[in-house]
Design an enzyme around this catalytic site. Structure first.
Site, mmCIF file in Angstrom:
data_model
loop_
_atom_site.group_PDB
_atom_site.id
_atom_site.type_symbol
_atom_site.label_atom_id
_atom_site.label_comp_id
_atom_site.label_asym_id
_atom_site.label_seq_id
_atom_site.Cartn_x
_atom_site.Cartn_y
_atom_site.Cartn_z
ATOM 1 C CD GLU A 26 -2.752 -3.622 -0.814
ATOM 2 O OE1 GLU A 26 -2.140 -2.761 0.018
ATOM 3 O OE2 GLU A 26 -2.525 -4.847 -0.562
ATOM 4 C CD GLU A 33 -0.004 -1.240 3.096
ATOM 5 O OE1 GLU A 33 0.297 -1.363 4.318
ATOM 6 O OE2 GLU A 33 0.042 -2.214 2.414
ATOM 7 C CD GLU A 47 -2.085 -5.404 6.455
ATOM 8 O OE1 GLU A 47 -3.024 -5.642 5.494
ATOM 9 O OE2 GLU A 47 -0.995 -4.784 6.290
#
Length: 1022
Positions: free
Chosen positions: A434, A400, A456
């Site tokens: 992302e 990302e 996450e």
């Protein structure tokens, strides 16, 4: 193109505006093996007495600034003049390892490599940087020789604020050669004034520290700039600044370079404060050849010719927004792009190989949709003027990086008629994940890697929200219970699981927690929280949190404060309770509960108790006694089913032994708890309630919500597997499945029945199990059909692919014959990509290779080598492990790790897994793995070995195999440090398999491994 002659001398002018490069002597970060280290150490100590090693928690050595590196870039005409003369010592390039070594000096092994000295590793010193200095800004200049010897010339300036008096400047470096003669420390306030004198340069390989020791302390409150030149290397490990290759349309091998800095890779590219809590701005200069293109986090500001190096230019990128080092990124390639704009202010581009760029339009469209969704959801504008995406010719998901997101090709490129429905959803979820990180992770970042789950878990949860908006017909939230909740259950039911909020600092530990617990349990807990807070309250709290901490760092307690504030206003929590009280019970301990529901005789009252659910039935007080959670309770009854109200009607506190609920439906009506499986727990009922649920499923299963049907199946089969429920009851739950038409309950059912299939594969009773499974699967196969239609609804395509896969797996003749017919038609006409539907290719390929011989295998191998489409290569690679010819499987395994034949390093894990999934390959894989562990590690240096351990051990189930695995762990303890958690989980899973066989196979006298136990047989033969 391979490595060529070394570059010519480089010099550094320390004025930031006129930086050129120069090589000087310094600290050497190298990778010799441990034995060579010891030999060189002893010989140099005895011969010269010049170097001393201190093997302790802090391994150090000091160097004096003296050496100058002489080398020539393959395409540079001359060196830029050096501002100062130095003595000269030639360093040579080790072209095999890429490590620079000086024959006149002792080489030093990097303690983070697999051959690290075990004592230093076991002591696990504190690897956190001192907190005396805070970085404010970086200037980074890099010249990677992508078409040369893969070296990198580098220069860095870092401005620091002094928070505490200190005489040391400590930075992270790893596999970097510093030029100590070039290191300077200057006052930011007065650059012309001479800064503190550097007494010595020290490198600590265990902690990956570079330390400049100063003659005088830095003043608190003042700002200083440290500058230095250095030499790095483009590695092949997909860590730091790495190289990657591909073939263009005419077969020419091309190289490109990109970065993977998460979690601790930035230190491999330039010296830095490489911790997420130390944010700074980054101004970047990238050197490239004129025919290539560079990218970074920010839009290109200007391109300038490189003085003295014709054909080269500097690409200058302006200072970034404040961000962590792991989000800094560079890419240099010959790629091309397509572009679009969002809201007339954000430029979106997708970059890919020239031959593949036409397949990037779907992901570009998705990027626009995701950007708009997240801006509306978070009520915060995307802060950068660009959002680039680049498709790397590698087998991985995404990274990302702010403003330049990296993807593997399979995660970004969609080709109509070649990509399957599953491929398309994979692209959607990865892009959504992302882009979500641009807010949750990039804008607001955890203070340390202990908070990785905030990154996450939130991005995984948010991807479902975003995809549901972009592709509502995919019904991704129906899939959530299978993909996230139940998948994380499978690991979190082990004693060797871990809390999602777990203190980690060492790089080995950080890498280990990039797992299902962090991603999928994290997302499941966030989904649970969004339901018990309500979506409106949850969203308000998240927006306030992101606004308060933008461009900064936070921890979970600060998030809980903002959510509690929103919750108090909405009155959605029990009185006197905070989000922290509830969520700490879930995030600070591992595991999850099973809620036991016992109803009174008339059914109107239920007593609920909780205990930790463990897959093995070796439950003991230490493993379960102190495990209780704050459990939100939702339920509905058969008298008036309503599965839509997911806000709790009651709570079970972590201090309560039981909870009593009244006013339930009468004795003749079922109750179902945990509506839409929004809570992260399993539910077990008394026998009568199970009978009522089974009766409802057989009568009209559609009365029960799709997600709860999946929950009931998953709970029942895993409760039976753990000894909480009889297999007679669990298998009766599955009897309704021939009437089931929805994908998700089938996915849950077959995922659980796969365990029985694996346990019975080599048993004399496999025939009975196969007959039972065919009774379930054939009606599904016949209703879905073998003929695929790409215009069908998304989950209808999923369901057909699942039905065909299992029908062929169970050797159902119509399925096998249809697969072989299609495959052989393709063999006669290999250029016709339309013969086999993309949704069915995985099954058709595998079935044909399994039923065929060398000719089918060789054809599949040739198609794999010829394909340039990553998703297609993956399907073909999976099929190569399906062969029933042991010699072909053996040869394939040897090809995987020999580097021969064309299998890329990033594909080795997938190829290995393909053999491990084959019942005939399981023991082959286990024997190969334990006999060739060191070779596997050497051939996959820089990659995580977690998947190799999982795949090699998942089919082990006998006492002797358990003993072999235990012996393997003892023998290789020192080389398993970075995968210790996975190894412990593998051992527990195998022990559970052994115990399951001992418990569920019918013993006449002792354990007979050829006959199923009576309860299991009864369920199968009903």
């Amino acid at each position: 193109m391979g490595a060529e002659a070394s570059p010519e001398p480089l010099d550094v002018d320390h004025q930031a505006s006129t930086v050129t490069f120069g090589r000087k002597g310094g600290c050497y970060v190298t990778k010799p093996v441990g034995v060579m280290l010891a030999m060189v150490f002893v010989s140099v100590l005895v011969a010269t007495g010049l170097l001393v090693y201190y093997f302790a928690p802090s391994v150090r050595y000091s160097t004096r600034p003296s050496a100058k590196i002489t080398a020539r870039p393959p395409n540079a005409s001359r060196a830029v003049p050096s501002p100062a003369a130095t003595t000269s010592t030639t360093l040579r390039m080790d072209t095999d390892t890429g490590v620079h070594s000086d024959p006149s000096k002792t080489s030093h092994k990097d303690a983070a490599e697999p051959t690290t000295e075990p004592t230093a590793r076991k002591r696990r010193p504190d690897v956190r940087l001192p907190r005396a200095l805070k970085p404010l800004r970086y200037l980074v200049k890099l010249q990677p020789f992508i078409n040369g010897d893969f070296s990198i010339r580098g220069y860095v300036e870092v401005e620091m604020e002094v928070l505490e008096a200190t005489s040391n400047i400590t930075l992270h470096i790893h596999n970097i050669v510093t030029k100590n003669d070039t290191v300077r420390v200057m006052s930011s306030d007065d650059p012309l004034r001479r800064g503190p004198v550097i007494l010595r340069h020290t490198y600590d390989p265990v902690r990956q520290f570079y330390v400049a020791s100063l003659a005088e302390p830095l003043e608190v409150g003042k700002k200083y700039v440290l500058s230095m030149a250095f030499l790095g290397h483009l590695n092949a490990q997909r860590k730091g600044f790495f190289k990657s290759n591909y073939q263009d349309a005419d077969g020419t091998n091309r190289w490109m370079a990109a970065t993977m800095f998460q979690p601790t890779g930035a230190r491999r590219a330039f010296p830095c404060f490489d911790e997420p809590g130390l944010k700074s701005t980054f101004e970047v200069y990238l050197a490239r050849e004129e025919h290539m293109t560079s990218l970074s986090n920010m839009p290109l500001l200007e391109s300038l010719p490189m003085e003295g190096q014709p054909g080269w230019v500097w690409d200058h990128y302006p200072p970034s927004v404040p961000m962590s080092t792991y989000l800094v990124t560079f890419a240099v390639s010959n790629f091309t792009h397509i572009k679009a704009t969002y809201d007339d202010r954000v430029l979106l581009r997708v970059w890919a190989r020239q031959e593949a760029i036409e397949h990037a339009h779907y992901s570009l469209e998705l990027g626009q949709k995701m950007l708009g969704f997240y801006e509306r959801y978070f009520d915060l504008a995307y802060p950068l003027p660009q959002m680039d995406a680049i498709a790397l010719p590698e087998n991985f998901g995404g990274m990302e990086n702010w403003g330049l997101i990296l993807y593997g090709e399979a995660a970004l490129l969609y080709e109509e008629g070649v990509s399957s429905a599953r491929d398309k959803q994979y692209i959607g979820t990865i892009v959504a994940h992302e882009v979500a990180h641009q807010w949750f992770g990039n804008l607001v970042t955890p203070k340390s890697w202990t908070g990785l789950w905030l990154n996450e878990g939130f991005a995984t949860f948010m991807q479902y929200l975003a995809v549901d908006q972009a592709e509502p017909t995919w019904k991704v939230f129906d899939q959530f219970v299978f993909n996230s909740v139940q998948d994380s259950f499978a690991i979190d039911c082990l004693e060797s699981s871990h809390p999602i909020h777990i203190p980690v600092e060492h790089p080995d530990d950080i890498v280990q927690i990039f797992d299902k617990i962090t991603y999928r349990k994290g997302s499941s807990l966030i989904r649970m929280m969004s339901h018990f807070l309500t979506e409106r309250t949850f969203r308000a709290g998240i927006t306030n949190y992101l606004t308060a901490f933008q461009y900064s760092n936070s921890d979970q307690d600060e998030l809980w404060e903002y959510l509690t504030e929103a919750a108090l206003g909405a009155q959605v929590l029990p009185e006197g309770t905070t989000v922290k009280v509830v969520m700490d019970s879930w995030t600070l301990k591992m595991g999850y509960p099973v809620i036991h529901v016992a109803r009174s005789g008339d059914g109107s009252v239920a007593t609920l108790t909780q205990e930790r659910f463990l897959l093995g039935n070796r439950r003991n007080e230490s493993a379960t006694g102190n495990y209780r959670w704050w459990v939100p309770l939702t339920y509905t009854g058969g008298d008036n089913p309503d599965f839509e109200v997911t806000q709790p009607v009651a709570w079970m506190a972590d201090t309560e032994g039981q909870v009593t609920l009244s006013s339930l439906p009468g004795h003749s009506h079922w109750v179902i708890f945990n509506l839409q499986q929004t809570g992260y727990f399993r539910v077990n009922y008394d026998d009568h309630n199970w009978d009522l649920i089974i009766e409802q499923l057989l009568t009209d299963h559609r009365v029960i919500h799709t997600q709860n049907r999946a929950q009931i199946i998953d709970d029942a089969l895993d409760l039976a597997r753990a000894g909480h429920l009889s297999y007679d009851t669990a298998l009766r739950v599955t009897r309704y499945l021939p009437r089931e038409r929805d994908y998700v309950p089938w996915a849950s059912a077959l995922d659980n029945l796969q365990y029985l299939h694996a346990m019975f594969t080599h048993s004399a009773d496999y025939g009975a199990l196969r007959k039972y499974l065919l009774e379930l699967v054939v009606p599904l196969y016949e209703s879905a059909g073998f003929e695929d239609d790409l215009k069908d609804e998304h989950l209808a395509q999923y369901k057909r692919a699942l039905a065909v896969s299992w029908a062929c797996k169970l050797e159902y003749k119509p399925c096998v014959d249809s697969s072989l017919t299609l495959f052989h038609q393709w063999m006669f006409n290999p250029n016709n990509q339309s013969i086999i539907s993309p949704n069915l290719r995985s099954t058709v390929y595998c079935t044909a290779v399994a039923a065929g011989g060398q000719s089918e295998w060789n054809f599949t191998w040739a198609q794999y080598l010829a394909s340039s489409i990553t998703s297609e290569r993956q399907k073909l690679l999976d099929a190569l492990g399906c062969s029933k010819q042991i010699w072909l499987l053996t040869r394939f395994l040897e090809m995987v790790f020999s580097g021969a034949g064309g299998i890329k390093k990033s594909e080795t894990s997938r190829a290995f897994s393909s053999v491990a999934r084959n019942p005939l390959g399981q023991h082959l894989v286990w024997d190969y793995f334990r006999n060739n562990w060191h070779h596997i590690k050497e051939s996959t240096v820089g990659m995580s070995n977690k998947n190799f351990i999982k795949r090699a051990t998942e089919a082990l189930k006998t006492h002797s195999e358990l003993e072999e695995l235990q012996a393997f762990k003892v023998q290789h303890t020192d080389s398993l440090t970075s995968v210790a958690m996975v190894m412990d989980q593998a051992l527990e899973m195998v022990a559970n398999n052994v115990q399951w066989l001992d418990t569920n196979l019918w013993p006449h006298c002792g354990v007979d491994h050829n006959h199923a136990g009576p309860a299991l047989n009864a369920g199968l033969l009903m």
